[in-house]
Design a protein around this motif. Structure first.
Motif, PDB file in Angstrom:
ATOM      1  N   UNK A  57       0.840  -1.204   0.000  1.00 47.14           N
ATOM      2  CA  UNK A  57       0.000   0.000   0.000  1.00 47.14           C
ATOM      3  C   UNK A  57       0.872   1.250   0.000  1.00 47.14           C
ATOM      4  N   UNK A  58       0.455   2.237  -0.758  1.00 53.03           N
ATOM      5  CA  UNK A  58       1.214   3.482  -0.830  1.00 53.03           C
ATOM      6  C   UNK A  58       0.282   4.670  -0.965  1.00 53.03           C
ATOM      7  N   UNK A  59       0.872   5.825  -1.086  1.00 53.66           N
ATOM      8  CA  UNK A  59       0.083   7.058  -1.147  1.00 53.66           C
ATOM      9  C   UNK A  59       0.688   7.942  -2.221  1.00 53.66           C
ATOM     10  N   UNK A  60      -0.141   8.431  -3.116  1.00 50.27           N
ATOM     11  CA  UNK A  60       0.354   9.302  -4.180  1.00 50.27           C
ATOM     12  C   UNK A  60       0.729  10.655  -3.578  1.00 50.27           C
ATOM     13  N   UNK A  61       1.981  11.072  -3.759  1.00 47.77           N
ATOM     14  CA  UNK A  61       2.395  12.365  -3.209  1.00 47.77           C
ATOM     15  C   UNK A  61       2.542  13.420  -4.301  1.00 47.77           C
ATOM     16  N   UNK A  62       2.668  12.972  -5.523  1.00 48.76           N
ATOM     17  CA  UNK A  62       2.827  13.937  -6.601  1.00 48.76           C
ATOM     18  C   UNK A  62       2.509  13.265  -7.932  1.00 48.76           C
ATOM     19  N   UNK A  63       1.956  14.046  -8.841  1.00 47.91           N
ATOM     20  CA  UNK A  63       1.689  13.516 -10.176  1.00 47.91           C
ATOM     21  C   UNK A  63       2.531  14.292 -11.170  1.00 47.91           C
ATOM     22  N   UNK A  64       3.422  13.577 -11.807  1.00 51.06           N
ATOM     23  CA  UNK A  64       4.315  14.246 -12.759  1.00 51.06           C
ATOM     24  C   UNK A  64       3.659  14.338 -14.126  1.00 51.06           C
ATOM     25  N   UNK A  65       2.958  13.280 -14.503  1.00 52.47           N
ATOM     26  CA  UNK A  65       2.259  13.264 -15.783  1.00 52.47           C
ATOM     27  C   UNK A  65       1.254  12.134 -15.712  1.00 52.47           C
ATOM     28  N   UNK A  66       0.529  11.913 -16.791  1.00 55.83           N
ATOM     29  CA  UNK A  66      -0.422  10.808 -16.817  1.00 55.83           C
ATOM     30  C   UNK A  66       0.263   9.460 -16.679  1.00 55.83           C
ATOM     31  N   UNK A  67       1.567   9.465 -16.879  1.00 57.36           N
ATOM     32  CA  UNK A  67       2.285   8.199 -16.891  1.00 57.36           C
ATOM     33  C   UNK A  67       3.219   8.038 -15.701  1.00 57.36           C
ATOM     34  N   UNK A  68       3.435   9.136 -14.993  1.00 57.91           N
ATOM     35  CA  UNK A  68       4.426   9.063 -13.912  1.00 57.91           C
ATOM     36  C   UNK A  68       3.875   9.630 -12.606  1.00 57.91           C
ATOM     37  N   UNK A  69       3.774   8.756 -11.634  1.00 53.95           N
ATOM     38  CA  UNK A  69       3.252   9.113 -10.326  1.00 53.95           C
ATOM     39  C   UNK A  69       4.347   8.898  -9.291  1.00 53.95           C
ATOM     40  N   UNK A  70       4.400   9.796  -8.296  1.00 54.23           N
ATOM     41  CA  UNK A  70       5.326   9.586  -7.189  1.00 54.23           C
ATOM     42  C   UNK A  70       4.497   9.030  -6.027  1.00 54.23           C
ATOM     43  N   UNK A  71       4.891   7.856  -5.560  1.00 53.12           N
ATOM     44  CA  UNK A  71       4.127   7.175  -4.519  1.00 53.12           C
ATOM     45  C   UNK A  71       5.011   6.940  -3.306  1.00 53.12           C
ATOM     46  N   UNK A  72       4.485   7.290  -2.134  1.00 56.47           N
ATOM     47  CA  UNK A  72       5.237   7.075  -0.902  1.00 56.47           C
ATOM     48  C   UNK A  72       4.839   5.728  -0.310  1.00 56.47           C
ATOM     49  N   UNK A  73       5.847   4.891  -0.073  1.00 59.13           N
ATOM     50  CA  UNK A  73       5.605   3.601   0.562  1.00 59.13           C
ATOM     51  C   UNK A  73       6.508   3.518   1.785  1.00 59.13           C
TER      52      UNK A  73
END
Ligand SMILES: Nc1nc2c(ncn2[C@@H]2O[C@H](COP(=O)(O)OP(=O)(O)OP(=O)(O)O)[C@@H](O)[C@H]2O)c(=O)[nH]1
Ligand SMILES: [Mg+2]
Ligand SMILES: [Zn+2]
Length: 354
Positions: A57-73
């Motif tokens: 399980x993680x949490x999206x912290x930032x969206x760079x583009x439709x293809x790239x998400x930054x997820x905190x785990x």
């Protein structure tokens, strides 16, 4: 039905003489199967049939583009892609996942990770576009609280704005804290008392702060600890100054956001979740200052306006607008001086402005 089966039906259509109905239970069975099939198609976006996944399980912290998400785990961030299956089924949403969304992440193909599920949201901070179309933009999801930042002077305290933000927070289902900043500019404490008595009486948390002389700053830090908070409020009230006082290192990240702006990316309306060193997150977004109400929310204002929840259940009409109706409990409370005329006028201006 397959092409081949269709042909067979046609050929035998006129020749079926001895028809016996099958056992009715079998028909039920077939119906159940069909139901199952539709339910499955509907649920398909939630289910993945890929094998060998290792989901965390993680949490999206930032969206760079439709293809790239930054997820905190577990305190670490990962660059992740989005499952093609989700892209296919969730195509209607603005962004497939918003900042703050909880997701399950497949990390079986490390270092690549992929978002496989977006978990249900407890709330969402939504901005509505200008114009009659009022397109919905999800700024962030799963927010613990909104910090309504105002200033005592420069710019002068405007309780009407506080009311508006409290309505928005109530409609979006996010608890609110009122901050009155620049309290070092307060000359007569009784003025402050008069302006804040209504909110205090309603039990809405209210903190007076000043990063200039340190007033209220520890109290504010305590409220932010371990929570995901959004600062909202008009320009110049001191949001950045408050944040920099609490977390001097963060101004670096503000610069990072404006770098995106310069590139003119679609992500400018997107938020970033920044960790506080004392626990919890700060949600920062360029779009936050303009969070607004949708015209459809007009019917909710008579119920969510601060303090009206004490009265509207006693109005004669369930859809009472508290403007002209007979046996209106809000108008009665106004007459009995339980609601100050300033707050009622503020209600009217929000209600009629929509
Ligand atoms: N006297 C006084 N001035 C303050 C205080 N907090 C901030 N200021 C000043 O108010 C001005 C605006 O502060 P900012 O932190 O930039 O305000 P902001 O809310 O981030 O404004 P935007 O980014 O435009 O939304 C700055 O000149 C600050 O130095 C305070 O507690 N007391
Ligand atoms: Mg600022
Ligand atoms: Zn009423």
């Amino acid at each position: 039905m397959k092409q081949r089966d269709k042909k067979q039906v046609k050929r035998y259509a006129g020749k079926l003489l001895n028809i016996s109905l099958p056992d009715l239970d079998i028909l039920d069975d077939i119906k159940d199967k069909e139901l199952y099939k539709t339910a499955r198609t509907h649920d398909k976006s939630k289910t993945s049939f890929k094998a060998g996944m290792n989901l965390v399980e993680g949490r999206v912290t930032e969206i760079k583009s439709n293809y790239l998400y930054i997820v905190e785990v577990e305190g670490e961030t990962r660059r992740s892609s989005m499952s093609g299956r989700l892209k296919q089924y969730l195509y209607k949403s603005q962004a497939l996942a918003a900042v703050g969304d909880k997701v399950s992440l497949d990390i079986s193909a490390m270092p690549d990770s992929r978002i496989e599920h977006v978990l249900p949201r407890k709330n969402a901070l939504i901005r509505y576009g200008e114009g009659s179309f009022q397109k919905e933009i999800v700024l962030a999801a799963n927010i613990d609280q909104v910090i309504i930042t105002s200033s005592w002077r420069m710019p002068i305290f405007k309780p009407g704005l506080i009311d508006r933000y409290l309505c928005i927070a109530a409609i979006q289902n996010i608890p609110a804290i009122i901050v009155i900043n620049k309290i070092d500019l307060l000359e007569y404490p009784e003025d402050l008392e008069a302006e804040t008595a209504y909110y205090k009486q309603l039990g809405i948390p209210l903190i007076c702060t000043s990063p200039v002389d340190g007033t209220g700053m520890e109290e504010l830090r305590e409220k932010l600890k371990g929570m995901d908070s959004v600062f909202t409020g008009h320009s110049g009230t001191g949001k950045s100054t408050l944040i920099n006082y609490l977390e001097p290192g963060l101004n670096l990240l503000t610069a990072e956001v404006s770098e995106h702006n310069e590139k003119g990316k679609h992500t400018t309306t997107q938020a970033v979740l920044l960790p506080w060193s004392f626990g919890g997150h700060l949600l920062d977004t360029p779009g936050i200052k303009t969070i607004s109400l949708h015209a459809d929310h007009k019917v909710l204002i008579p119920k969510v306006f601060p303090g009206f929840d004490l009265y509207y259940p006693h109005c004669r009409f369930r859809d009472c607008s508290h403007t002209h109706e007979a046996e209106c409990a809000v108008l009665q409370a106004l007459e009995d001086d339980k609601i100050p005329i300033e707050r009622y006028d503020s209600y009217l201006s929000i209600y009629e402005g929509l």
